[in-house]
Design an enzyme around this catalytic site. Sequence first.
Site, short mmCIF file in Angstrom:
data_model
loop_
_atom_site.label_atom_id
_atom_site.label_comp_id
_atom_site.label_asym_id
_atom_site.label_seq_id
_atom_site.Cartn_x
_atom_site.Cartn_y
_atom_site.Cartn_z
N ASN A 232 3.75 3.93 -20.87
CA ASN A 232 4.93 4.40 -20.12
C ASN A 232 5.36 3.42 -19.03
N LYS B 166 -5.87 4.27 -11.99
CA LYS B 166 -7.23 3.75 -11.73
C LYS B 166 -7.53 3.35 -10.29
N SER C 12 -16.01 4.46 -17.12
CA SER C 12 -16.28 3.53 -16.01
C SER C 12 -17.69 3.70 -15.49
N ALA C 13 -18.24 2.62 -14.99
CA ALA C 13 -19.55 2.67 -14.34
C ALA C 13 -19.52 3.52 -13.07
N THR C 14 -18.32 3.83 -12.61
CA THR C 14 -18.18 4.61 -11.39
C THR C 14 -18.71 6.04 -11.57
N TYR D 85 -10.83 9.91 -8.88
CA TYR D 85 -10.69 9.02 -10.03
C TYR D 85 -11.95 9.08 -10.90
N LYS E 11 -12.82 10.57 -15.02
CA LYS E 11 -13.53 9.88 -16.10
C LYS E 11 -14.72 10.72 -16.58
N ASN F 169 -17.42 -4.33 -14.21
CA ASN F 169 -16.27 -4.89 -13.46
C ASN F 169 -15.55 -5.93 -14.31
N ASN G 26 -6.63 -4.01 -5.03
CA ASN G 26 -7.77 -3.21 -4.57
C ASN G 26 -9.08 -3.89 -4.91
N PRO H 119 -15.37 2.69 2.46
CA PRO H 119 -15.96 3.99 2.16
C PRO H 119 -16.14 4.18 0.65
N GLY H 120 -17.28 4.72 0.26
CA GLY H 120 -17.52 5.01 -1.16
C GLY H 120 -18.19 3.87 -1.91
P1 NAD Z 1 -3.95 -0.85 -16.15
O1 NAD Z 1 -3.34 0.00 -15.10
O2 NAD Z 1 -3.68 -2.30 -16.14
O3 NAD Z 1 -3.54 -0.28 -17.59
C1 NAD Z 1 -3.29 1.08 -17.83
C2 NAD Z 1 -2.03 1.18 -18.65
O4 NAD Z 1 -1.76 2.55 -18.93
C3 NAD Z 1 -0.79 0.63 -17.91
O5 NAD Z 1 -0.08 -0.24 -18.76
C4 NAD Z 1 0.02 1.89 -17.58
O6 NAD Z 1 1.41 1.63 -17.59
C5 NAD Z 1 -0.39 2.82 -18.71
N1 NAD Z 1 -0.30 4.25 -18.38
C6 NAD Z 1 -0.74 4.90 -17.28
N2 NAD Z 1 -0.46 6.20 -17.38
C7 NAD Z 1 0.16 6.39 -18.58
C8 NAD Z 1 0.67 7.53 -19.24
N3 NAD Z 1 0.63 8.75 -18.69
N4 NAD Z 1 1.23 7.37 -20.46
C9 NAD Z 1 1.30 6.13 -21.04
N5 NAD Z 1 0.82 5.02 -20.45
C10 NAD Z 1 0.25 5.17 -19.22
O7 NAD Z 1 -5.53 -0.57 -16.12
P2 NAD Z 1 -6.70 -1.35 -16.84
O8 NAD Z 1 -7.42 -2.11 -15.80
O9 NAD Z 1 -6.20 -2.03 -18.03
O10 NAD Z 1 -7.63 -0.13 -17.24
C11 NAD Z 1 -7.52 0.50 -18.50
C12 NAD Z 1 -8.42 1.72 -18.50
O11 NAD Z 1 -9.75 1.33 -18.21
C13 NAD Z 1 -8.05 2.77 -17.46
O12 NAD Z 1 -8.23 4.04 -18.03
C14 NAD Z 1 -9.05 2.52 -16.36
O13 NAD Z 1 -9.31 3.69 -15.62
C15 NAD Z 1 -10.27 2.09 -17.14
N6 NAD Z 1 -11.18 1.25 -16.36
C16 NAD Z 1 -10.72 0.10 -15.79
C17 NAD Z 1 -11.57 -0.70 -15.05
C18 NAD Z 1 -11.09 -1.98 -14.40
O14 NAD Z 1 -11.81 -2.56 -13.61
N7 NAD Z 1 -9.90 -2.48 -14.70
C19 NAD Z 1 -12.91 -0.32 -14.87
C20 NAD Z 1 -13.35 0.85 -15.47
C21 NAD Z 1 -12.48 1.63 -16.22
C1 UD1 Z 2 -13.94 -0.36 -7.89
C2 UD1 Z 2 -13.90 1.15 -7.84
C3 UD1 Z 2 -14.36 1.70 -9.18
C4 UD1 Z 2 -13.52 1.13 -10.30
C5 UD1 Z 2 -13.57 -0.39 -10.24
C6 UD1 Z 2 -12.66 -1.03 -11.26
C7 UD1 Z 2 -14.25 1.81 -5.51
C8 UD1 Z 2 -15.19 2.45 -4.55
N1 UD1 Z 2 -14.74 1.64 -6.76
O1 UD1 Z 2 -15.27 -0.76 -8.15
O2 UD1 Z 2 -14.24 3.10 -9.19
O3 UD1 Z 2 -14.01 1.57 -11.55
O4 UD1 Z 2 -13.14 -0.83 -8.95
O5 UD1 Z 2 -11.33 -0.73 -11.00
O6 UD1 Z 2 -13.11 1.48 -5.20
N2 UD1 Z 2 -14.65 -6.24 -2.10
C9 UD1 Z 2 -14.44 -6.94 -0.94
N3 UD1 Z 2 -13.14 -7.20 -0.55
C10 UD1 Z 2 -12.06 -6.79 -1.29
C11 UD1 Z 2 -12.30 -6.07 -2.48
C12 UD1 Z 2 -13.60 -5.81 -2.85
O7 UD1 Z 2 -15.38 -7.32 -0.26
O8 UD1 Z 2 -10.91 -7.04 -0.88
C13 UD1 Z 2 -16.03 -5.99 -2.54
C14 UD1 Z 2 -16.41 -4.54 -2.68
O9 UD1 Z 2 -16.87 -4.01 -1.48
C15 UD1 Z 2 -17.49 -4.61 -3.79
C16 UD1 Z 2 -17.03 -5.79 -4.66
O10 UD1 Z 2 -16.18 -6.56 -3.82
O11 UD1 Z 2 -18.74 -4.91 -3.22
C17 UD1 Z 2 -16.29 -5.39 -5.90
O12 UD1 Z 2 -15.21 -4.53 -5.54
P1 UD1 Z 2 -14.12 -4.03 -6.60
O13 UD1 Z 2 -13.59 -5.20 -7.34
O14 UD1 Z 2 -13.14 -3.18 -5.88
O15 UD1 Z 2 -14.96 -3.18 -7.63
P2 UD1 Z 2 -15.95 -1.93 -7.39
O16 UD1 Z 2 -16.05 -1.57 -5.98
O17 UD1 Z 2 -17.21 -2.21 -8.11
#
Ligand code: NAD
Ligand code: UD1
Length: 332
Positions: free
Chosen positions: A28, A80, A120-122, A144, A148, A174, A193, A288-289
């Site tokens: 979307n 996410k 996710s590992a989260t 979030y 999951k 990650n 983020n 936090p978290g």
């Molecule tokens: P992303 O945001 O780049 O991709 C998600 C895609 O889904 C986007 O293109 C968005 O437009 C689409 N989308 C969102 N809501 C929608 C809806 N209601 N209908 C249709 N399309 C929709 O995220 P990503 O990093 O590619 O992550 C993909 C999946 O993996 C997500 O579910 C995310 O939670 C999960 N995940 C990501 C990470 C990470 O670090 N990137 C880690 C763990 C899990």
């Molecule tokens: C975060 C999310 C997790 C999600 C994952 C992938 C939180 C608490 N967890 O994981 O749920 O599945 O992203 O989207 O948000 N860091 C810095 N400075 C920054 C950004 C990050 O020091 O500007 C540090 C963090 O404290 C952490 C590491 O870098 O130690 C990795 O951070 P990040 O890439 O956000 O991943 P996660 O925290 O593992």
Amino acid sequence: MTGGLGYIGSHACVALAQKAIPFVIVDNLANSSLGVIDRLAELVGYRPPFVEGDIRDGDLLVETMERHAIGAVMHFAGSKAVGESVAMPLDYYVNNVAGSLTLFAAMVRTGVKTLIFSSSATIYAQTNAMPLAEHAALGASNPYGRTKLFVEQILFDLSVSDPAWSIACLRYFNPVGAHPSGLIGESPRGTPNNLVPYIAQVAVGRREYLSVFGGDYETEDGTGVRDYVHVLDVAEGHVMALDYLRRHAGCVAVNLGTGRGMSVLDMLHEYERASGRSIAYEVTGRRPGDVARCWAQVSLARDLFGWQATREVEQMCQDSWRWQLANPDGYA
Ligand code: NAD
Ligand code: UD1
């Protein structure tokens, strides 16, 4: 494929095309742009079929699955951002949980019972010892993460109700990096983020310095340790999981990581080497978290799918940097 224009989904498109497995993207555009399709076309040699639509639109999903004779679904679509999920929990439950339920109902209506879900590992509880095995205790600490966890539990219930389902919940650690062509990569909207996109924007001069969230963790250098895994390894893991699901019924949850932990400062220095630029940083308070340490036990993916991560952190940073340099503003 839902969410196929996003960061991980777009790399999965390339991995599928490489194996000549046809796919259809439903997205979307909530967190992606149409420009991704042009890039994919350049990479795979044809324009992948794309349906602009929402996973909460069950009729659209049914129509798409029937028209394209879909046999399996990779479900990437979702929201996410952890902080945003705390501020807007209902949006997250609606998009990630209700959206997934609508998708699963559409799959039931069309008889499609093979599914890969982006988990996710989260969802691992913060009390576990490292490395995290799939049977470790679960417990999410934010909305979030709970979306999951809930969806995984729904999928286990579904597989018990009907043994014809073949489901893999892939728990990503990650994912970082980009396709080595520099054509597709991660294009966060607004302030990133996550660590690597933030570092990349400092290196390219879009941001002044990295805030290191916490320098007093019980880790070697005091900064947080994570299991960074190349996004193309993650993408290839999906193709190998799909192959497994074609031969096995039931529901499995499987880690996708490297099994190795890297600290924030390790990652920053690797990125300095890859980019040839120095990256300013300042150690600030903890986010936090956050947990101190998080890395995967990776034997299950190897045993079930024959998958293991093959790309080193050096390549993760080099590929991220190539993408960042060629696209300083992402797809914008
Ligand atoms: P992303 O945001 O780049 O991709 C998600 C895609 O889904 C986007 O293109 C968005 O437009 C689409 N989308 C969102 N809501 C929608 C809806 N209601 N209908 C249709 N399309 C929709 O995220 P990503 O990093 O590619 O992550 C993909 C999946 O993996 C997500 O579910 C995310 O939670 C999960 N995940 C990501 C990470 C990470 O670090 N990137 C880690 C763990 C899990
Ligand atoms: C975060 C999310 C997790 C999600 C994952 C992938 C939180 C608490 N967890 O994981 O749920 O599945 O992203 O989207 O948000 N860091 C810095 N400075 C920054 C950004 C990050 O020091 O500007 C540090 C963090 O404290 C952490 C590491 O870098 O130690 C990795 O951070 P990040 O890439 O956000 O991943 P996660 O925290 O593992």
